[in-house]
Write a protein that holds these residues in place. Sequence first.
Motif, PDB file in Angstrom:
ATOM      1  N   VAL A   1       0.853  -1.191   0.000  1.00  0.00           N
ATOM      2  CA  VAL A   1       0.000   0.000   0.000  1.00  0.00           C
ATOM      3  C   VAL A   1       0.887   1.238   0.000  1.00  0.00           C
ATOM      4  N   ILE A   2       0.657   2.119  -0.958  1.00  0.00           N
ATOM      5  CA  ILE A   2       1.437   3.337  -1.109  1.00  0.00           C
ATOM      6  C   ILE A   2       0.536   4.536  -0.811  1.00  0.00           C
ATOM      7  N   ASP A   3       0.931   5.330   0.171  1.00  0.00           N
ATOM      8  CA  ASP A   3       0.206   6.565   0.466  1.00  0.00           C
ATOM      9  C   ASP A   3       0.450   7.584  -0.643  1.00  0.00           C
ATOM     10  N   CYS A   4      -0.591   8.337  -0.988  1.00  0.00           N
ATOM     11  CA  CYS A   4      -0.463   9.373  -2.013  1.00  0.00           C
ATOM     12  C   CYS A   4      -1.640  10.337  -1.890  1.00  0.00           C
ATOM     13  N   GLU A   5      -1.500  11.488  -2.496  1.00  0.00           N
ATOM     14  CA  GLU A   5      -2.578  12.475  -2.459  1.00  0.00           C
ATOM     15  C   GLU A   5      -3.594  12.256  -3.573  1.00  0.00           C
ATOM     16  N   ASP A   6      -3.206  11.542  -4.637  1.00  0.00           N
ATOM     17  CA  ASP A   6      -4.091  11.318  -5.781  1.00  0.00           C
ATOM     18  C   ASP A   6      -3.993   9.856  -6.238  1.00  0.00           C
ATOM     19  N   PRO A   7      -4.790   8.959  -5.632  1.00  0.00           N
ATOM     20  CA  PRO A   7      -4.712   7.545  -5.988  1.00  0.00           C
ATOM     21  C   PRO A   7      -4.928   7.251  -7.473  1.00  0.00           C
ATOM     22  N   ASP A   8      -5.818   7.985  -8.123  1.00  0.00           N
ATOM     23  CA  ASP A   8      -6.097   7.725  -9.533  1.00  0.00           C
ATOM     24  C   ASP A   8      -4.866   7.964 -10.395  1.00  0.00           C
ATOM     25  N   THR A   9      -4.186   9.075 -10.185  1.00  0.00           N
ATOM     26  CA  THR A   9      -3.000   9.403 -10.966  1.00  0.00           C
ATOM     27  C   THR A   9      -1.891   8.391 -10.726  1.00  0.00           C
ATOM     28  N   LEU A  10      -1.649   8.060  -9.465  1.00  0.00           N
ATOM     29  CA  LEU A  10      -0.556   7.141  -9.168  1.00  0.00           C
ATOM     30  C   LEU A  10      -0.878   5.720  -9.618  1.00  0.00           C
ATOM     31  N   ALA A  11      -2.137   5.295  -9.479  1.00  0.00           N
ATOM     32  CA  ALA A  11      -2.529   3.970  -9.969  1.00  0.00           C
ATOM     33  C   ALA A  11      -2.343   3.890 -11.486  1.00  0.00           C
ATOM     34  N   SER A  12      -2.719   4.935 -12.201  1.00  0.00           N
ATOM     35  CA  SER A  12      -2.542   4.952 -13.661  1.00  0.00           C
ATOM     36  C   SER A  12      -1.071   4.852 -14.043  1.00  0.00           C
ATOM     37  N   PHE A  13      -0.212   5.568 -13.317  1.00  0.00           N
ATOM     38  CA  PHE A  13       1.231   5.516 -13.564  1.00  0.00           C
ATOM     39  C   PHE A  13       1.734   4.082 -13.431  1.00  0.00           C
ATOM     40  N   TYR A  14       1.418   3.430 -12.305  1.00  0.00           N
ATOM     41  CA  TYR A  14       1.914   2.074 -12.076  1.00  0.00           C
ATOM     42  C   TYR A  14       1.214   1.041 -12.956  1.00  0.00           C
TER      43      TYR A  14
ATOM     44  N   ALA B   1      -1.647  -7.376  -4.700  1.00  0.00           N
ATOM     45  CA  ALA B   1      -1.838  -6.138  -5.448  1.00  0.00           C
ATOM     46  C   ALA B   1      -0.888  -5.049  -4.971  1.00  0.00           C
ATOM     47  N   VAL B   2      -0.829  -4.001  -5.771  1.00  0.00           N
ATOM     48  CA  VAL B   2      -0.229  -2.743  -5.360  1.00  0.00           C
ATOM     49  C   VAL B   2      -1.408  -1.796  -5.183  1.00  0.00           C
ATOM     50  N   ALA B   3      -1.517  -1.199  -4.001  1.00  0.00           N
ATOM     51  CA  ALA B   3      -2.667  -0.350  -3.696  1.00  0.00           C
ATOM     52  C   ALA B   3      -2.211   1.075  -3.415  1.00  0.00           C
ATOM     53  N   PHE B   4      -3.086   2.010  -3.680  1.00  0.00           N
ATOM     54  CA  PHE B   4      -2.802   3.430  -3.521  1.00  0.00           C
ATOM     55  C   PHE B   4      -3.886   4.026  -2.636  1.00  0.00           C
ATOM     56  N   GLN B   5      -3.467   4.564  -1.504  1.00  0.00           N
ATOM     57  CA  GLN B   5      -4.375   5.057  -0.472  1.00  0.00           C
ATOM     58  C   GLN B   5      -4.237   6.567  -0.345  1.00  0.00           C
ATOM     59  N   ARG B   6      -5.367   7.265  -0.416  1.00  0.00           N
ATOM     60  CA  ARG B   6      -5.354   8.725  -0.308  1.00  0.00           C
ATOM     61  C   ARG B   6      -5.000   9.157   1.109  1.00  0.00           C
ATOM     62  N   VAL B   7      -4.082  10.125   1.201  1.00  0.00           N
ATOM     63  CA  VAL B   7      -3.765  10.801   2.448  1.00  0.00           C
ATOM     64  C   VAL B   7      -3.910  12.297   2.204  1.00  0.00           C
ATOM     65  N   ASP B   8      -4.280  13.018   3.246  1.00  0.00           N
ATOM     66  CA  ASP B   8      -4.479  14.460   3.092  1.00  0.00           C
ATOM     67  C   ASP B   8      -3.168  15.211   2.881  1.00  0.00           C
ATOM     68  N   ARG B   9      -2.135  14.772   3.560  1.00  0.00           N
ATOM     69  CA  ARG B   9      -0.847  15.463   3.462  1.00  0.00           C
ATOM     70  C   ARG B   9       0.268  14.432   3.378  1.00  0.00           C
ATOM     71  N   LEU B  10       0.856  14.334   2.232  1.00  0.00           N
ATOM     72  CA  LEU B  10       1.941  13.385   2.014  1.00  0.00           C
ATOM     73  C   LEU B  10       3.278  14.067   2.288  1.00  0.00           C
ATOM     74  N   VAL B  11       4.071  13.486   3.155  1.00  0.00           N
ATOM     75  CA  VAL B  11       5.442  13.943   3.359  1.00  0.00           C
ATOM     76  C   VAL B  11       6.291  13.158   2.372  1.00  0.00           C
ATOM     77  N   ARG B  12       6.676  13.815   1.299  1.00  0.00           N
ATOM     78  CA  ARG B  12       7.384  13.129   0.217  1.00  0.00           C
ATOM     79  C   ARG B  12       8.796  12.742   0.615  1.00  0.00           C
ATOM     80  N   PRO B  13       9.200  11.538   0.235  1.00  0.00           N
ATOM     81  CA  PRO B  13      10.599  11.180   0.417  1.00  0.00           C
ATOM     82  C   PRO B  13      11.446  12.053  -0.512  1.00  0.00           C
ATOM     83  N   GLN B  14      12.699  12.234  -0.161  1.00  0.00           N
ATOM     84  CA  GLN B  14      13.621  12.997  -0.996  1.00  0.00           C
ATOM     85  C   GLN B  14      14.865  12.171  -1.201  1.00  0.00           C
ATOM     86  N   TRP B  15      15.151  11.847  -2.436  1.00  0.00           N
ATOM     87  CA  TRP B  15      16.260  10.969  -2.771  1.00  0.00           C
ATOM     88  C   TRP B  15      17.530  11.769  -2.948  1.00  0.00           C
TER      89      TRP B  15
END
Length: 118
Positions: free
Chosen positions: A9-22, A48-62
């Motif tokens: 399960v991957i947290d994200c602000e926009d599950p539709d966009t991220l699901a489409s990407f993957y 499965a790979v799942a995408f869960q909406r969160v209100d505020r995502l703290v993005r990782p920084q590589w």
Amino acid sequence: MIGQWQALVIDCEDPDTLASFYQELLGMIRVQEEEEWISIGDAADRPAVAFQRVDRLVRPQWPDAEHPQQMHVDVKVGDLDAGEAEVLRLGATRQTGGGKTFRVYTDPSGHPFCLVLT
């Protein structure tokens, strides 16, 4: 065995966009879709790979230990250059790091993933 793998399960602000990407990156289909949650996979009864909406995502920084990657996906490809062209087209961003057999990217939500040469 304690149990069976159901999903990553991957947290994200926009599950539709991220699901489409993957979906395009991994060649999977949507197996579950709700307002706050989308799962993709090979079939509804498979992991499965799942995408869960969160209100505020703290993005990782590589590659920043103050904002660690939290998780990453390795994707096997036969040609790194061709794979790179496709993931960039889908909205990925190339990151520093990598080598002759792998390259590092971030998805549209900032999660790192690697293309790995098979």
